[in-house]
Scaffold this motif. Structure first.
Motif, mmCIF file in Angstrom:
data_model
loop_
_atom_site.group_PDB
_atom_site.id
_atom_site.type_symbol
_atom_site.label_atom_id
_atom_site.label_comp_id
_atom_site.label_asym_id
_atom_site.label_seq_id
_atom_site.Cartn_x
_atom_site.Cartn_y
_atom_site.Cartn_z
ATOM 1 N N MET A 1 49.315 65.212 96.935
ATOM 2 C CA MET A 1 50.143 64.038 96.831
ATOM 3 C C MET A 1 51.510 64.348 97.434
ATOM 4 S SD MET A 1 51.570 62.318 93.265
ATOM 5 C CE MET A 1 50.166 62.968 92.464
ATOM 6 N N LYS A 2 52.013 63.410 98.236
ATOM 7 C CA LYS A 2 53.328 63.553 98.859
ATOM 8 C C LYS A 2 54.251 62.475 98.293
ATOM 9 C CE LYS A 2 51.595 63.034 102.900
ATOM 10 N NZ LYS A 2 51.385 62.840 104.329
ATOM 11 N N ILE A 3 55.328 62.922 97.645
ATOM 12 C CA ILE A 3 56.297 61.997 97.065
ATOM 13 C C ILE A 3 57.572 62.037 97.888
ATOM 14 C CG2 ILE A 3 57.758 61.489 95.069
ATOM 15 C CD1 ILE A 3 55.593 62.662 93.304
ATOM 16 N N GLY A 24 55.318 72.241 89.394
ATOM 17 C CA GLY A 24 54.361 72.752 90.363
ATOM 18 C C GLY A 24 54.407 72.127 91.743
ATOM 19 N N PHE A 25 55.290 71.168 91.970
ATOM 20 C CA PHE A 25 55.407 70.550 93.284
ATOM 21 C C PHE A 25 56.150 71.482 94.245
ATOM 22 C CE2 PHE A 25 54.192 66.877 91.001
ATOM 23 C CZ PHE A 25 53.847 65.881 91.905
ATOM 24 N N ASN A 105 50.717 69.449 95.959
ATOM 25 C CA ASN A 105 51.627 68.351 95.661
ATOM 26 C C ASN A 105 53.003 68.707 96.194
ATOM 27 O OD1 ASN A 105 49.728 66.775 94.315
ATOM 28 N ND2 ASN A 105 50.137 67.761 92.358
ATOM 29 N N SER A 106 53.639 67.748 96.873
ATOM 30 C CA SER A 106 54.943 67.994 97.484
ATOM 31 C C SER A 106 55.892 66.845 97.186
ATOM 32 C CB SER A 106 54.806 68.132 99.006
ATOM 33 O OG SER A 106 53.983 69.226 99.337
ATOM 34 N N VAL A 107 57.171 67.179 97.128
ATOM 35 C CA VAL A 107 58.215 66.181 96.978
ATOM 36 C C VAL A 107 59.311 66.493 97.993
ATOM 37 C CG1 VAL A 107 59.366 67.466 95.105
ATOM 38 C CG2 VAL A 107 59.806 65.011 95.390
ATOM 39 N N LEU A 190 51.457 59.255 87.925
ATOM 40 C CA LEU A 190 50.956 59.679 89.239
ATOM 41 C C LEU A 190 49.629 60.416 89.157
ATOM 42 C CD1 LEU A 190 54.290 60.837 90.907
ATOM 43 C CD2 LEU A 190 53.037 58.703 91.294
ATOM 44 N N ASN A 191 49.351 61.024 88.012
ATOM 45 C CA ASN A 191 48.081 61.755 87.861
ATOM 46 C C ASN A 191 47.060 60.837 87.307
ATOM 47 O OD1 ASN A 191 49.027 64.220 88.783
ATOM 48 N ND2 ASN A 191 49.894 64.723 86.807
#
Length: 191
Positions: A1-3, A24-25, A105-107, A190-191
């Motif tokens: 997931m990209k936020i 954990g992002f 997962n990234s932000v 989001l999850n």
């Protein structure tokens, strides 16, 4: 997931970004990337000095960001010049990071996400916002006077526009504990 994480200056984007990183992002902060470029990228430093003169240099090398801010936030043409220099480089860096983190997962914190039409680069856009007085109080605590704070705020879309365009918005006028609880709820959604 990209936020994509956005919001107004002094609203708490970086705090939410760090909370997501703790969860954990993989985190990229556009402001940190800019600081690094202005401190240590020889090409960027050379171009900025060439445009603004030697008086813009910091004592330890690189660019004095507070001197630069006083110039660009009082002159639209110089701000546009600086953005045209920095924004493509910043975008290359966070896009490269996202590519290497494709399975994680990234932000990415981007203050001008909507202003630069970057929302389609992300699965979700989260906007962190607070009242104008709260923004000014937080910026004052960082040594930014009211006039400079208002100049910076005026260079961003109004918060009501950002919140309307975001997929999810987080109101950050309370305590750090309250913000942490909201971030946990964000992760649940989001999850």
């Amino acid at each position: 997931m990209k936020i994509g994480l956005t919001g107004g200056i002094g609203c708490g984007k970086s705090t939410v970004g760090r909370l997501l990183e703790d969860a954990g992002f993989c985190r990229s902060d556009s402001d940190e990337i800019v600081r690094d470029l202005l401190r240590s990228d020889e090409g960027v430093v050379s171009e900025v000095i060439g445009h603004f003169g030697e008086g813009i240099c910091a004592d330890g090398g690189g660019i004095d960001r507070s001197k630069l801010a006083k110039i660009v936030f009082n002159d639209d043409s110089t701000l546009k010049w600086l953005e045209s220099l920095l924004h493509p480089r910043v975008g290359e860096i966070w896009r490269a990071r996202l590519a290497t983190q494709a399975k994680q997962n990234s932000v990415v914190e981007i203050p001008l996400l909507f202003e630069k039409n970057l929302e389609n680069a992300f699965d979700f856009v989260v906007c962190v916002f607070c009242t104008r007085e709260q923004q000014l109080t937080r910026l004052a605590s960082k040594g930014i006077n009211r006039q400079m704070a208002l100049a910076r705020i005026s260079n961003q879309l109004p918060l009501n526009v950002k919140t309307a365009r975001a997929d999810i918005s987080i109101f950050n006028n309370g305590s750090l504990d309250f913000l942490k609880r909201q971030t946990v709820k964000l992760l649940d959604v989001l999850n």
